[in-house]
Motif scaffolding. Structure first.
Motif, short mmCIF file in Angstrom:
data_model
loop_
_atom_site.label_atom_id
_atom_site.label_comp_id
_atom_site.label_asym_id
_atom_site.label_seq_id
_atom_site.Cartn_x
_atom_site.Cartn_y
_atom_site.Cartn_z
N SER A 95 0.87 -1.17 0.00
CA SER A 95 0.00 0.00 0.00
C SER A 95 0.91 1.22 0.00
N HIS A 97 0.94 3.81 1.87
CA HIS A 97 0.89 4.64 3.07
C HIS A 97 2.29 4.82 3.65
N LYS A 124 2.73 -0.74 12.28
CA LYS A 124 1.86 0.22 11.61
C LYS A 124 2.37 0.52 10.21
N ARG B 24 -6.83 -9.19 6.17
CA ARG B 24 -6.91 -8.09 5.20
C ARG B 24 -8.35 -7.57 5.13
N LEU B 27 -9.01 -5.46 8.23
CA LEU B 27 -8.36 -4.15 8.19
C LEU B 27 -9.06 -3.23 7.19
N LYS B 28 -9.56 -3.84 6.11
CA LYS B 28 -10.28 -3.05 5.11
C LYS B 28 -11.52 -2.40 5.74
N ASP B 30 -11.62 -1.44 8.79
CA ASP B 30 -11.17 -0.63 9.93
C ASP B 30 -11.44 -1.29 11.27
N ASP B 57 -4.86 0.83 14.21
CA ASP B 57 -4.16 1.65 13.22
C ASP B 57 -3.20 0.87 12.32
N LYS B 59 -2.22 -1.07 8.85
CA LYS B 59 -2.68 -0.95 7.46
C LYS B 59 -2.49 -2.26 6.70
N ASP B 60 -1.64 -3.12 7.21
CA ASP B 60 -1.25 -4.28 6.43
C ASP B 60 -1.24 -5.52 7.33
#
Lengths: 302, 139
Positions: A95, A97, A124, B24, B27-28, B30, B57, B59-60
């Motif tokens: 991604s 980010h 993170k 995944r 996380l998508k 949230d 928080d 993302k992956d």
């Protein structure tokens, strides 16, 4: 020689969509020619690497960790975000980010506090880019019990073992970064690309100012433009000069003075023109012209 | 006896790729994905021990898969489950929960019948594993 298969580098380049990012970089960032050239080189290398992997000529994930060195306000963070975009479009990260951290986010205050903190920051950033601003603060040689060393060790380990998951960019002043690398050879060997950010010339700073004003729907009157030219030249010679960030702060203060002036205008009705225009007195009122920056409040160095 | 509970209880155990795909998805949406472990398999044991802190928080999935590997290193002989917490207003609770690790041998449960007043029967489910003290139950 025996392989007649041709490779269309151009098509792959178009497909990857990095041209867009590079063009955007050219458009949005004033000056920084050596940085842009370097980014193009890195992008080309990564693209070719990707093609080589596709054709079975290599399989190792290349080391992508980078160091950005340069004075404050030269666009390191902005270029970092663009780099995340490029790496994402090339498929090296999952991604686009970017997580920006400083020493405070990585190093704890007591024993056993550092490792979880560093790991959390790393988690993170996984799948994207970890941008460590002023990385040299991690290493404090004067205090041998400093927890920074622990953070460095975890970082090095992750940079080596989890190259697929994370790209680390270290950023900071050139001279301090060099000293940091000299005392932490592990970092130097794990970083593939060193990018140096030059200072802006006065002309570039003026175009940056105009760009910033345009974004906020302001503009200089011709006299103000002249005054700003003088301002930039005077400001560059004074201490705590932070390139584009100083320009931004100067403009913020000019807007403040403009608003005050508009309030005090009672002899006529205001027009939209008035709301947009910054006049020369607003620039000339700066303390840069009278006694220098030392008389001014110290700018928060970020 | 193979213990089942949570979202995918009727499916065979998920592979790591399948777990990652679920993460995944979480996380998508949230959701914060967390790991919990226990060595008391009783179905009424709802409060499992948490592995580390809640992971907000992220993302992956890589970060969570890393923690799962770490948790397996320490508690590979226990049950580990993954829970996805939805912090959005109105939910504020776990949306997804499934087992990602189980002991090699699961001895199962005994059903105890106790006769009480008026020949009434009281049933108790007791895990064979839980006869040992905590920490010594599996392997």
């Amino acid at each position: 020689m025996s392989d007649p298969k041709t490779i269309d580098l151009k098509a792959t380049f178009e497909e990857s969509g990095i041209k867009e990012v590079l063009d955007q970089l050219d458009r949005e960032l004033v000056g920084l020619a050596p940085v842009k050239r370097r980014i193009r080189e890195i992008a080309a290398l990564l693209l070719v690497d990707k093609l080589r992997v596709e054709h079975g000529l290599g399989s190792e994930t290349p080391t992508l960790h980078m160091s950005f060195t340069g004075n404050p306000g030269t666009g390191k963070t902005t270029v970092g975000m663009k780099m995340a975009d490029i790496l994402y479009r090339l498929g090296y990260i999952r991604s686009n980010h970017m997580v920006t951290v400083t020493r405070d986010d990585l190093v704890g205050q007591y024993i056993g506090h550092t490792a979880p903190k560093t790991k959390e920051a790393l988690k993170k950033a996984m799948g994207g880019v970890l941008f460590i601003d002023e990385a040299y603060y991690l290493y404090r040689p004067e205090n041998e019990r400093d927890y920074g060393q622990e953070a460095i060790e975890i970082l090095l380990q992750v940079m080596e073992n989890r190259r697929d998951d994370l790209v680390v960019i270290l950023a900071g002043y050139a001279d301090r970064m060099n000293r940091f690398f000299a005392s932490n050879p592990g970092f130097r060997s794990r970083i593939a690309h060193h990018v140096d950010f030059p200072d802006y010339t006065p002309d570039e700073l003026r175009s940056i100012a105009e760009l910033m004003l345009k974004e906020q729907n302001y503009r200089f009157s011709p006299e103000a433009a002249q005054a700003f030219k003088a301002y930039v030249e005077a400001r560059m010679g004074q201490p705590h000069f932070a390139n584009a960030r100083s320009v931004r702060n100067a403009l913020d203060r000019a807007r403040l003075r403009q608003a005050t002036r508009l309030f005090e205008t009672t002899d006529r009705t205001l027009t939209v023109e008035d709301l947009q225009t910054i006049e020369a007195p607003e620039i000339l009122a700066s303390r840069v012209f009278s006694g220098g920056i030392e008389a001014e409040r110290v700018e928060p160095s970020k | 006896m193979r213990l089942t509970q949570g979202t995918f209880s009727f499916l065979p155990d998920l592979t790591d790729e399948q777990i990652e795909a679920q993460v995944r998805y979480c996380l998508k949406n949230d959701w914060a994905v967390n790991l919990e472990h226990t060595d008391d398999p009783h179905p009424r044991n709802t409060y499992w021990d948490m592995w580390g802190t809640p992971m907000f928080d992220l993302k992956d999935p890589a970060g969570i898969m890393y923690e799962l590997a770490e948790c397996r290193k320490v508690f590979g002989d226990r049950y580990i489950r993954m829970t996805a917490f939805d912090a959005s207003h109105g939910w504020e609770s776990v949306r997804l929960s499934f087992i990602v690790n189980r002991p090699a041998e699961e001895p199962g449960f005994a059903l105890e019948r106790t006769e009480t007043a008026g020949r009434q029967q009281v049933y108790t489910t007791r895990s064979y594993a839980a006869r040992q003290p905590e920490g010594k139950r599996y392997g």
